[in-house]
Design a protein around this motif. Structure first.
Motif, short mmCIF file in Angstrom:
data_model
loop_
_atom_site.label_atom_id
_atom_site.label_comp_id
_atom_site.label_asym_id
_atom_site.label_seq_id
_atom_site.Cartn_x
_atom_site.Cartn_y
_atom_site.Cartn_z
N GLU A 36 0.85 -1.19 0.00
CA GLU A 36 0.00 0.00 0.00
C GLU A 36 0.88 1.24 0.00
OE1 GLU A 36 -2.67 -0.74 3.34
OE2 GLU A 36 -4.21 -1.27 1.87
N LEU A 37 0.45 2.24 -0.76
CA LEU A 37 1.21 3.49 -0.89
C LEU A 37 0.52 4.62 -0.14
CD1 LEU A 37 1.84 3.37 -4.74
CD2 LEU A 37 3.55 2.98 -2.95
N PRO A 38 1.30 5.59 0.33
CA PRO A 38 0.67 6.79 0.90
C PRO A 38 -0.16 7.46 -0.19
CG PRO A 38 3.06 6.83 1.23
CD PRO A 38 2.74 5.68 0.33
N TRP A 39 -1.34 7.94 0.18
CA TRP A 39 -2.21 8.62 -0.78
C TRP A 39 -2.27 10.08 -0.36
CZ3 TRP A 39 -7.67 6.44 -2.29
CH2 TRP A 39 -8.04 6.95 -3.54
N ILE A 40 -1.61 10.93 -1.14
CA ILE A 40 -1.54 12.35 -0.85
C ILE A 40 -2.02 13.10 -2.09
CG2 ILE A 40 -0.02 14.27 -0.23
CD1 ILE A 40 1.90 12.12 1.00
N ALA A 41 -2.96 14.03 -1.88
CA ALA A 41 -3.52 14.77 -3.01
C ALA A 41 -3.77 16.21 -2.61
CB ALA A 41 -4.83 14.12 -3.46
N SER A 75 3.67 20.07 7.59
CA SER A 75 3.48 19.33 6.33
C SER A 75 4.31 18.04 6.25
CB SER A 75 3.78 20.24 5.13
OG SER A 75 3.47 19.58 3.94
N PRO A 76 5.62 18.06 6.55
CA PRO A 76 6.38 16.80 6.51
C PRO A 76 5.87 15.78 7.54
CG PRO A 76 7.88 18.68 6.63
CD PRO A 76 6.49 19.20 6.82
N ALA A 77 5.41 16.26 8.69
CA ALA A 77 4.88 15.35 9.72
C ALA A 77 3.60 14.68 9.20
CB ALA A 77 4.61 16.10 11.02
N LEU A 78 2.75 15.44 8.53
CA LEU A 78 1.52 14.86 7.97
C LEU A 78 1.85 13.84 6.88
CD1 LEU A 78 -0.65 18.08 7.81
CD2 LEU A 78 -1.09 16.06 9.22
N GLU A 79 2.83 14.14 6.05
CA GLU A 79 3.22 13.20 5.01
C GLU A 79 3.81 11.93 5.62
OE1 GLU A 79 5.35 15.04 1.77
OE2 GLU A 79 3.83 16.61 1.59
N GLU A 80 4.52 12.07 6.74
CA GLU A 80 5.05 10.90 7.46
C GLU A 80 3.89 10.03 7.97
OE1 GLU A 80 7.57 9.94 11.50
OE2 GLU A 80 8.06 11.77 10.41
N VAL A 81 2.89 10.68 8.56
CA VAL A 81 1.72 9.95 9.07
C VAL A 81 1.00 9.26 7.90
CG1 VAL A 81 -0.56 10.20 10.14
CG2 VAL A 81 1.42 11.37 11.12
N ALA A 82 0.85 9.95 6.78
CA ALA A 82 0.21 9.35 5.60
C ALA A 82 0.98 8.12 5.14
CB ALA A 82 0.09 10.36 4.47
N GLY A 83 2.30 8.17 5.23
CA GLY A 83 3.12 7.01 4.86
C GLY A 83 2.97 5.87 5.85
N GLN A 84 2.98 6.20 7.13
CA GLN A 84 2.84 5.17 8.17
C GLN A 84 1.45 4.53 8.14
OE1 GLN A 84 3.62 7.55 11.63
NE2 GLN A 84 5.84 7.30 11.48
N MET A 85 0.46 5.30 7.75
CA MET A 85 -0.93 4.82 7.76
C MET A 85 -1.46 4.59 6.34
SD MET A 85 -2.53 6.98 10.94
CE MET A 85 -3.94 5.87 11.07
N ALA A 86 -0.56 4.26 5.43
CA ALA A 86 -0.96 3.99 4.04
C ALA A 86 -2.07 2.94 4.02
CB ALA A 86 0.25 3.51 3.23
N GLY A 87 -3.11 3.23 3.27
CA GLY A 87 -4.25 2.34 3.18
C GLY A 87 -5.34 2.65 4.19
#
Length: 155
Positions: A36-41, A75-87
């Motif tokens: 699963e990939l981080p989904w960022i839009a 912003s980088p912290a949110l992207e980290e969370v999105a990566g950790q919680m991919a899916g």
């Protein structure tokens, strides 16, 4: 065919780059290994409903502004969370200066303002920047309480 709203995301499992569309069925997976990939839009007034409100996982919405120092910090912290919680979550970034109707709709008085949306319904709200661990805890606790409330309502 690639769309200008697509993002290139590196798979945390195998390191391959993948093009992830802002809108799509299901949840993004690596074309190479299937992880699963981080989904960022990014979203604005015109496409927010399609990108955030119709998202299958919970949407973590970052209402931010380019001139805001704490926004750049979180912003980088949110992207980290999105990566950790991919899916589990889809990170949707909204520049309030470019999307004034959304800022008004969500009554944004300070940025960053973070929302958790479940099919368009606000289930969590937080203002201000926080480290990734605190943000992840907030997201997980909010999602867990939402699931608990659903189980009680259906049980």
């Amino acid at each position: 065919m690639a769309d200008e709203t697509d993002r290139v995301t590196t798979c945390r499992n195998c390191g391959r780059n993948n093009r992830v569309p802002a809108v799509g069925e299901g949840r993004p997976r690596c074309g190479n290994c299937g992880a699963e990939l981080p989904w960022i839009a990014d979203a604005g007034d015109q496409d927010f409903a399609e990108i955030a409100e119709q998202a299958e996982p919970i949407a973590l919405v970052d209402l931010w502004a380019a001139w805001c120092g704490p926004c750049r910090k979180v912003s980088p912290a949110l992207e980290e969370v999105a990566g950790q919680m991919a899916g589990q979550v889809k990170l949707v970034k909204v520049d309030i200066d470019a999307a004034p109707r959304l800022a008004q709709r969500f009554d944004v008085h300070a940025v960053p303002t973070l929302l958790l949306l479940d099919h368009g319904e606000v289930i969590g709200r937080q203002a201000g920047a926080a480290p990734a661990a605190a943000l992840r805890q907030w997201v997980e606790e909010t999602i867990a309480s939402r699931r608990g409330a659903r189980a009680t309502a259906h049980g």
